[in-house]
Design a protein around this motif. Structure first.
Motif, mmCIF file in Angstrom:
data_model
loop_
_atom_site.group_PDB
_atom_site.id
_atom_site.type_symbol
_atom_site.label_atom_id
_atom_site.label_comp_id
_atom_site.label_asym_id
_atom_site.label_seq_id
_atom_site.Cartn_x
_atom_site.Cartn_y
_atom_site.Cartn_z
ATOM 1 N N THR A 47 -91.095 39.055 90.455
ATOM 2 C CA THR A 47 -91.809 38.703 89.225
ATOM 3 C C THR A 47 -92.674 39.826 88.675
ATOM 4 O OG1 THR A 47 -93.613 37.728 90.502
ATOM 5 C CG2 THR A 47 -91.833 36.252 89.796
ATOM 6 N N GLN A 48 -93.069 40.786 89.476
ATOM 7 C CA GLN A 48 -93.938 41.855 89.007
ATOM 8 C C GLN A 48 -93.180 42.995 88.335
ATOM 9 O OE1 GLN A 48 -93.247 41.054 92.048
ATOM 10 N NE2 GLN A 48 -92.657 42.883 93.136
ATOM 11 N N VAL A 49 -91.854 42.997 88.371
ATOM 12 C CA VAL A 49 -91.072 44.072 87.754
ATOM 13 C C VAL A 49 -91.006 43.868 86.248
ATOM 14 C CG1 VAL A 49 -88.797 45.161 87.585
ATOM 15 C CG2 VAL A 49 -89.688 44.484 89.813
ATOM 16 N N LYS A 50 -91.493 44.855 85.512
ATOM 17 C CA LYS A 50 -91.458 44.828 84.050
ATOM 18 C C LYS A 50 -90.242 45.591 83.511
ATOM 19 C CE LYS A 50 -94.641 44.111 81.620
ATOM 20 N NZ LYS A 50 -95.352 43.230 80.768
ATOM 21 N N GLU A 51 -89.870 46.645 84.240
ATOM 22 C CA GLU A 51 -88.810 47.532 83.753
ATOM 23 C C GLU A 51 -88.214 48.216 84.980
ATOM 24 O OE1 GLU A 51 -89.412 51.766 81.623
ATOM 25 O OE2 GLU A 51 -90.364 50.071 80.603
ATOM 26 N N ILE A 52 -86.880 48.332 85.016
ATOM 27 C CA ILE A 52 -86.239 49.024 86.140
ATOM 28 C C ILE A 52 -84.869 49.530 85.700
ATOM 29 C CG2 ILE A 52 -85.232 46.924 87.140
ATOM 30 C CD1 ILE A 52 -85.982 48.231 89.951
ATOM 31 N N SER A 53 -84.504 50.729 86.156
ATOM 32 C CA SER A 53 -83.192 51.285 85.846
ATOM 33 C C SER A 53 -82.841 52.358 86.864
ATOM 34 C CB SER A 53 -83.171 51.876 84.430
ATOM 35 O OG SER A 53 -84.104 52.933 84.329
ATOM 36 N N GLY A 54 -81.548 52.542 87.042
ATOM 37 C CA GLY A 54 -81.069 53.563 87.963
ATOM 38 C C GLY A 54 -79.883 53.048 88.740
ATOM 39 N N GLN A 55 -79.161 53.965 89.345
ATOM 40 C CA GLN A 55 -77.994 53.639 90.150
ATOM 41 C C GLN A 55 -78.305 53.906 91.618
ATOM 42 O OE1 GLN A 55 -75.187 52.187 89.038
ATOM 43 N NE2 GLN A 55 -76.275 52.077 87.097
ATOM 44 N N PRO A 56 -78.132 52.898 92.478
ATOM 45 C CA PRO A 56 -78.470 53.085 93.887
ATOM 46 C C PRO A 56 -77.442 53.955 94.634
ATOM 47 C CG PRO A 56 -77.523 50.927 93.555
ATOM 48 C CD PRO A 56 -77.635 51.556 92.207
ATOM 49 N N ARG A 57 -77.944 54.969 95.238
ATOM 50 C CA ARG A 57 -77.200 55.819 96.169
ATOM 51 C C ARG A 57 -78.244 56.650 96.879
ATOM 52 N NH1 ARG A 57 -78.157 59.430 92.828
ATOM 53 N NH2 ARG A 57 -77.132 60.608 91.278
ATOM 54 N N GLN A 67 -89.016 52.462 87.795
ATOM 55 C CA GLN A 67 -89.520 51.105 87.608
ATOM 56 C C GLN A 67 -90.967 51.131 87.151
ATOM 57 O OE1 GLN A 67 -89.613 48.373 90.938
ATOM 58 N NE2 GLN A 67 -90.630 49.814 92.266
ATOM 59 N N VAL A 68 -91.313 50.097 86.404
ATOM 60 C CA VAL A 68 -92.680 49.839 85.973
ATOM 61 C C VAL A 68 -93.000 48.441 86.467
ATOM 62 C CG1 VAL A 68 -94.231 49.549 84.000
ATOM 63 C CG2 VAL A 68 -92.470 51.332 83.953
ATOM 64 N N VAL A 69 -94.158 48.295 87.115
ATOM 65 C CA VAL A 69 -94.550 46.995 87.666
ATOM 66 C C VAL A 69 -95.907 46.571 87.126
ATOM 67 C CG1 VAL A 69 -93.206 47.310 89.789
ATOM 68 C CG2 VAL A 69 -95.590 48.033 89.728
ATOM 69 N N LYS A 70 -96.135 45.251 87.171
ATOM 70 C CA LYS A 70 -97.427 44.694 86.778
ATOM 71 C C LYS A 70 -98.429 45.011 87.870
ATOM 72 C CE LYS A 70 -95.179 40.674 84.869
ATOM 73 N NZ LYS A 70 -94.976 39.236 85.057
ATOM 74 N N GLY A 71 -99.575 45.501 87.479
ATOM 75 C CA GLY A 71 -100.631 45.792 88.429
ATOM 76 C C GLY A 71 -101.786 44.830 88.276
ATOM 77 N N PRO A 72 -102.836 45.038 89.054
ATOM 78 C CA PRO A 72 -104.014 44.186 88.943
ATOM 79 C C PRO A 72 -104.606 44.232 87.536
ATOM 80 C CG PRO A 72 -104.167 45.655 90.844
ATOM 81 C CD PRO A 72 -102.967 46.067 90.052
ATOM 82 N N GLY A 82 -103.457 42.982 84.876
ATOM 83 C CA GLY A 82 -102.471 43.044 83.809
ATOM 84 C C GLY A 82 -102.059 44.439 83.400
ATOM 85 N N THR A 83 -102.507 45.450 84.108
ATOM 86 C CA THR A 83 -102.142 46.830 83.812
ATOM 87 C C THR A 83 -100.755 47.132 84.366
ATOM 88 O OG1 THR A 83 -104.455 47.472 83.989
ATOM 89 C CG2 THR A 83 -102.835 49.233 84.106
ATOM 90 N N ASP A 84 -99.904 47.722 83.566
ATOM 91 C CA ASP A 84 -98.588 48.152 84.034
ATOM 92 C C ASP A 84 -98.696 49.588 84.532
ATOM 93 O OD1 ASP A 84 -97.743 45.746 83.027
ATOM 94 O OD2 ASP A 84 -96.797 46.589 81.255
ATOM 95 N N PHE A 85 -97.965 49.890 85.610
ATOM 96 C CA PHE A 85 -97.979 51.266 86.089
ATOM 97 C C PHE A 85 -96.620 51.659 86.650
ATOM 98 C CE2 PHE A 85 -99.611 48.702 89.577
ATOM 99 C CZ PHE A 85 -98.906 49.166 90.675
ATOM 100 N N PRO A 86 -96.292 52.957 86.622
ATOM 101 C CA PRO A 86 -95.015 53.428 87.150
ATOM 102 C C PRO A 86 -94.994 53.291 88.661
ATOM 103 C CG PRO A 86 -96.375 55.287 86.525
ATOM 104 C CD PRO A 86 -97.116 54.046 86.113
ATOM 105 N N ALA A 87 -93.843 52.939 89.183
ATOM 106 C CA ALA A 87 -93.652 52.820 90.630
ATOM 107 C C ALA A 87 -92.223 53.236 90.964
ATOM 108 C CB ALA A 87 -93.946 51.395 91.089
ATOM 109 N N ASP A 88 -91.834 54.416 90.473
ATOM 110 C CA ASP A 88 -90.479 54.905 90.724
ATOM 111 C C ASP A 88 -90.208 54.995 92.214
ATOM 112 O OD1 ASP A 88 -90.368 55.130 88.002
ATOM 113 O OD2 ASP A 88 -90.161 57.315 87.968
ATOM 114 N N MET A 89 -88.932 54.762 92.564
ATOM 115 C CA MET A 89 -88.523 54.769 93.970
ATOM 116 C C MET A 89 -87.430 55.809 94.196
ATOM 117 S SD MET A 89 -88.050 50.681 94.624
ATOM 118 C CE MET A 89 -86.749 50.543 93.422
#
Length: 141
Positions: free
Chosen positions: A32-42, A49-54, A56-63
């Protein structure tokens, strides 16, 4: 150290379950916290990805994908954002069902630990608890 683990058994074959968890486009349906995500897994790939933070702030959380071993293991480490956990999905075939263990951990040091340890633990607990939502989605399909 913040850490969270959960295991569920999903009434679906292992290949189908691995495909679901290793496809970033599925994440918003169960995380539920994922706002935006893209990429191909390998292995070695970067997933944006961008996730909801404390508050209501959105922040980047690239993996970065650190392991991609179909159909038994998918692992990553967060490379952007204030907390950078490592995570892993381990899958085991149990007849026609699949046991999935989702583990997250983050080492938070110094002054960051004072401000972020509790929110990080709460977020990680919520992430692994979301396995129940993924189970329901997979078993309905």
């Amino acid at each position: 150290m913040a850490e969270a683990t959960r295991t569920v058994v999903i009434d679906r074959p292992i290949d189908e379950v691995f495909a679901f968890f290793s496809s970033p486009s599925n994440d918003p349906s169960w995380r539920t916290q994922v706002k935006e995500i893209s990429g191909q897994p390998r292995e070695g790939a970067r997933i944006h990805q961008v996730v909801k933070g404390p508050g209501g702030t959105d922040f980047p959380a690239d993996m970065e994908v650190t392991a991609f071993e179909p159909p038994t293991r998918y692992a990553f480490r967060v490379v952007a954002g204030p907390v950078r956990p490592e995570g892993e999905f381990r899958l085991t075939s149990v007849g026609e069902q699949t046991e999935v263990t989702f583990h997250l951990r983050a080492e938070i040091k110094g002054l960051k630990a004072l401000a972020l340890a509790r929110p990080a633990q709460s977020a990680m607990d919520s992430e692994v608890a979301s396995l129940q939502t993924a189970k329901r989605l997979l078993e309905r399909s």
